[in-house]
Design a protein around this motif. Structure first.
Motif, PDB file in Angstrom:
ATOM      1  N   PRO A  91       0.827  -1.206   0.000  1.00 44.69           N
ATOM      2  CA  PRO A  91       0.000   0.000   0.000  1.00 44.69           C
ATOM      3  C   PRO A  91       0.860   1.254   0.000  1.00 44.69           C
ATOM      4  O   PRO A  91       1.876   1.311   0.708  1.00 44.69           O
ATOM      5  N   PRO A  92       0.485   2.270  -0.752  1.00 43.73           N
ATOM      6  CA  PRO A  92       1.302   3.487  -0.817  1.00 43.73           C
ATOM      7  C   PRO A  92       1.178   4.358   0.421  1.00 43.73           C
ATOM      8  O   PRO A  92       2.024   5.221   0.672  1.00 43.73           O
ATOM      9  N   ASP A  93       0.102   4.156   1.191  1.00 41.85           N
ATOM     10  CA  ASP A  93      -0.117   4.947   2.406  1.00 41.85           C
ATOM     11  C   ASP A  93      -0.956   4.110   3.366  1.00 41.85           C
ATOM     12  O   ASP A  93      -1.220   2.939   3.120  1.00 41.85           O
ATOM     13  N   GLY A  94      -1.417   4.724   4.465  1.00 36.69           N
ATOM     14  CA  GLY A  94      -2.126   3.978   5.489  1.00 36.69           C
ATOM     15  C   GLY A  94      -3.616   3.795   5.266  1.00 36.69           C
ATOM     16  O   GLY A  94      -4.282   3.133   6.070  1.00 36.69           O
ATOM     17  N   ARG A  95      -4.154   4.321   4.172  1.00 40.92           N
ATOM     18  CA  ARG A  95      -5.607   4.329   4.011  1.00 40.92           C
ATOM     19  C   ARG A  95      -6.228   2.942   3.970  1.00 40.92           C
ATOM     20  O   ARG A  95      -7.326   2.720   4.520  1.00 40.92           O
ATOM     21  N   ALA A  96      -5.583   1.976   3.348  1.00 42.94           N
ATOM     22  CA  ALA A  96      -6.171   0.644   3.213  1.00 42.94           C
ATOM     23  C   ALA A  96      -6.455   0.008   4.570  1.00 42.94           C
ATOM     24  O   ALA A  96      -7.388  -0.792   4.706  1.00 42.94           O
ATOM     25  N   VAL A  97      -5.667   0.371   5.587  1.00 42.36           N
ATOM     26  CA  VAL A  97      -5.842  -0.180   6.925  1.00 42.36           C
ATOM     27  C   VAL A  97      -6.582   0.798   7.829  1.00 42.36           C
ATOM     28  O   VAL A  97      -7.492   0.430   8.576  1.00 42.36           O
ATOM     29  N   GLN A  98      -6.210   2.065   7.776  1.00 45.26           N
ATOM     30  CA  GLN A  98      -6.736   3.046   8.711  1.00 45.26           C
ATOM     31  C   GLN A  98      -7.967   3.778   8.182  1.00 45.26           C
ATOM     32  O   GLN A  98      -8.601   4.526   8.923  1.00 45.26           O
ATOM     33  N   GLY A  99      -8.305   3.560   6.896  1.00 46.59           N
ATOM     34  CA  GLY A  99      -9.507   4.099   6.318  1.00 46.59           C
ATOM     35  C   GLY A  99      -9.369   5.519   5.797  1.00 46.59           C
ATOM     36  O   GLY A  99      -8.377   6.199   6.063  1.00 46.59           O
ATOM     37  N   PRO A 100     -10.402   5.928   5.045  1.00 47.12           N
ATOM     38  CA  PRO A 100     -11.562   5.118   4.641  1.00 47.12           C
ATOM     39  C   PRO A 100     -11.205   4.146   3.522  1.00 47.12           C
ATOM     40  O   PRO A 100     -10.322   4.417   2.717  1.00 47.12           O
ATOM     41  N   PRO A 101     -11.897   2.989   3.459  1.00 41.40           N
ATOM     42  CA  PRO A 101     -11.627   2.008   2.410  1.00 41.40           C
ATOM     43  C   PRO A 101     -12.210   2.453   1.069  1.00 41.40           C
ATOM     44  O   PRO A 101     -12.925   3.453   0.990  1.00 41.40           O
ATOM     45  N   ASP A 102     -11.909   1.680   0.028  1.00 43.15           N
ATOM     46  CA  ASP A 102     -12.517   1.964  -1.272  1.00 43.15           C
ATOM     47  C   ASP A 102     -14.029   1.805  -1.211  1.00 43.15           C
ATOM     48  O   ASP A 102     -14.775   2.576  -1.804  1.00 43.15           O
ATOM     49  N   LEU A 103     -14.466   0.772  -0.500  1.00 41.85           N
ATOM     50  CA  LEU A 103     -15.905   0.545  -0.318  1.00 41.85           C
ATOM     51  C   LEU A 103     -16.131  -0.293   0.910  1.00 41.85           C
ATOM     52  O   LEU A 103     -15.239  -0.967   1.419  1.00 41.85           O
ATOM     53  N   TRP A 104     -17.348  -0.205   1.416  1.00 39.04           N
ATOM     54  CA  TRP A 104     -17.757  -1.027   2.536  1.00 39.04           C
ATOM     55  C   TRP A 104     -18.563  -2.212   2.030  1.00 39.04           C
ATOM     56  O   TRP A 104     -19.281  -2.113   1.030  1.00 39.04           O
ATOM     57  N   LEU A 105     -18.447  -3.341   2.733  1.00 43.92           N
ATOM     58  CA  LEU A 105     -19.188  -4.535   2.359  1.00 43.92           C
ATOM     59  C   LEU A 105     -20.000  -5.022   3.550  1.00 43.92           C
ATOM     60  O   LEU A 105     -19.536  -4.988   4.684  1.00 43.92           O
ATOM     61  N   ARG A 106     -21.221  -5.473   3.241  1.00 39.62           N
ATOM     62  CA  ARG A 106     -22.000  -6.161   4.266  1.00 39.62           C
ATOM     63  C   ARG A 106     -21.912  -7.657   3.977  1.00 39.62           C
ATOM     64  O   ARG A 106     -22.314  -8.120   2.911  1.00 39.62           O
ATOM     65  N   LEU A 107     -21.360  -8.390   4.931  1.00 43.67           N
ATOM     66  CA  LEU A 107     -21.201  -9.827   4.752  1.00 43.67           C
ATOM     67  C   LEU A 107     -22.544 -10.544   4.896  1.00 43.67           C
ATOM     68  O   LEU A 107     -23.386 -10.124   5.694  1.00 43.67           O
ATOM     69  N   PRO A 108     -22.745 -11.624   4.173  1.00 42.59           N
ATOM     70  CA  PRO A 108     -23.984 -12.390   4.347  1.00 42.59           C
ATOM     71  C   PRO A 108     -23.979 -13.096   5.693  1.00 42.59           C
ATOM     72  O   PRO A 108     -22.921 -13.299   6.308  1.00 42.59           O
ATOM     73  N   ARG A 109     -25.133 -13.494   6.128  1.00 38.31           N
ATOM     74  CA  ARG A 109     -25.191 -14.182   7.419  1.00 38.31           C
ATOM     75  C   ARG A 109     -24.441 -15.508   7.391  1.00 38.31           C
ATOM     76  O   ARG A 109     -23.877 -15.899   8.382  1.00 38.31           O
TER      77      ARG A 109
END
Length: 310
Positions: free
Chosen positions: A292-310
């Motif tokens: 990663p070029p910077d801390g965003r991938a870990v510290q946020g915000p991400p590219d998108l949020w996902l809701r996992l299935p149950r």
């Protein structure tokens, strides 16, 4: 931790830089071949955390300067923990830098990842391209992720992007907005089903700043199909916990990324640990080959949020 063996009573982690004290204990009968504390040897501990003067004193008194403990010699410990003065003291005492150990990482070959300590003989293998790439990327990773991130869950997946992760997880993506999830303590019920996904060079990062969901087998197994992934949970109570999944199956569990490698550690684990110096997040990224070029991938915000299935 106090020394719990006869002759080493009262020795704690800060004692190995005190030449006068260590010499006095040795003169009084402390065994230079150990053990000290649980199953450590004095020279191995001094090589990792002591002064070169103490290392030289112990090296002159032990039966074998290349004695092996937990799969490694004292010289290996000095190299792994980046103690160049202690390395030089052990070499002067006759320690062998090319003795094979730890999944093929002799002290000399491991030092190739941190240039300046050894000259490579013609019969010794240089770093592979993949190993050299990890060595080149690691300093930047440890710089970016210097902070300890309690409660963080992370899955670092090699070779796939965030869009493929969405498909594999059968997750529902939604945009990152100011009203979306943020890095705050989790709310009941819902938050563990929400993770972030971000593309980075080398693969993608699945993150949950407040929980352990990314490193669960239900997430890691589909993500690692045809590739591999390293999962991390920075447990506020018990420290960093790691796992490796490869081709959809758990390969290793209950790991301690950032700690000293176990005697049965793989070559990749040894190198990642040496390069990241106890930094669990940098270790996880380095192991997976992500840059990663910077801390965003870990510290946020991400590219998108996902809701996992149950």
């Amino acid at each position: 931790m106090a020394g719990d063996r006869p002759g080493w009573s009262g020795v704690v982690h800060g004692s190995w830089g005190d030449l006068a004290r260590i010499r006095a204990l040795l003169d009084a009968g402390a065994d230079p071949d150990g053990p000290v504390w649980d199953d450590e040897r004095p020279l191995h501990v001094a090589a990792e955390e002591g002064s070169p003067e103490v290392v030289a004193e112990l090296a002159g008194r032990v039966t074998d300067v290349d004695a092996v403990n937990r799969g490694r010699t004292a010289l290996w410990n000095a190299v792994y923990h980046r103690r160049p003065d202690n390395v030089r003291a052990l070499l002067a005492a006759g320690a062998d830098p090319w003795r094979p150990m730890m999944a093929g990482w002799s002290p000399g070959r491991l030092a190739l990842a941190s240039p300046g300590l050894f000259t490579l003989p013609g019969n010794e293998a240089a770093l592979s391209g993949e190993e050299a790439a990890m060595a080149a990327a690691a300093p930047r990773l440890t710089e970016i992720f210097a902070d300890h991130l309690d409660g963080l869950g992370l899955a670092c997946v090699a070779g796939i992007g965030a869009a493929e992760a969405v498909r594999r997880l059968d997750a529902t993506p939604f945009a990152v907005t100011e009203a979306g999830p943020c890095h705050e303590p989790p709310r009941p019920d819902d938050d563990l089903k929400i993770v972030g996904a971000t593309d980075v060079p080398g693969g993608c990062v699945i993150t949950q700043p407040w929980g352990y969901a990314p490193q669960l087998s239900e997430v890691m197994a589909p993500l690692s199909a045809g590739t591999f992934a390293y999962g991390l949970y920075v447990n506020p109570k018990s420290g960093s916990q790691g796992c490796v999944f490869r081709d959809g199956a758990c390969e290793k569990w209950d790991l301690h990324p950032g700690g000293d490698p176990f005697p049965d550690a793989t070559a990749r684990e040894v190198l990642a640990g040496h390069l990241t110096s106890g930094n669990a997040v940098a270790y996880t990224l380095a192991y997976a080959g992500l840059r990663p070029p910077d801390g965003r991938a870990v510290q946020g915000p991400p590219d998108l949020w996902l809701r996992l299935p149950r």
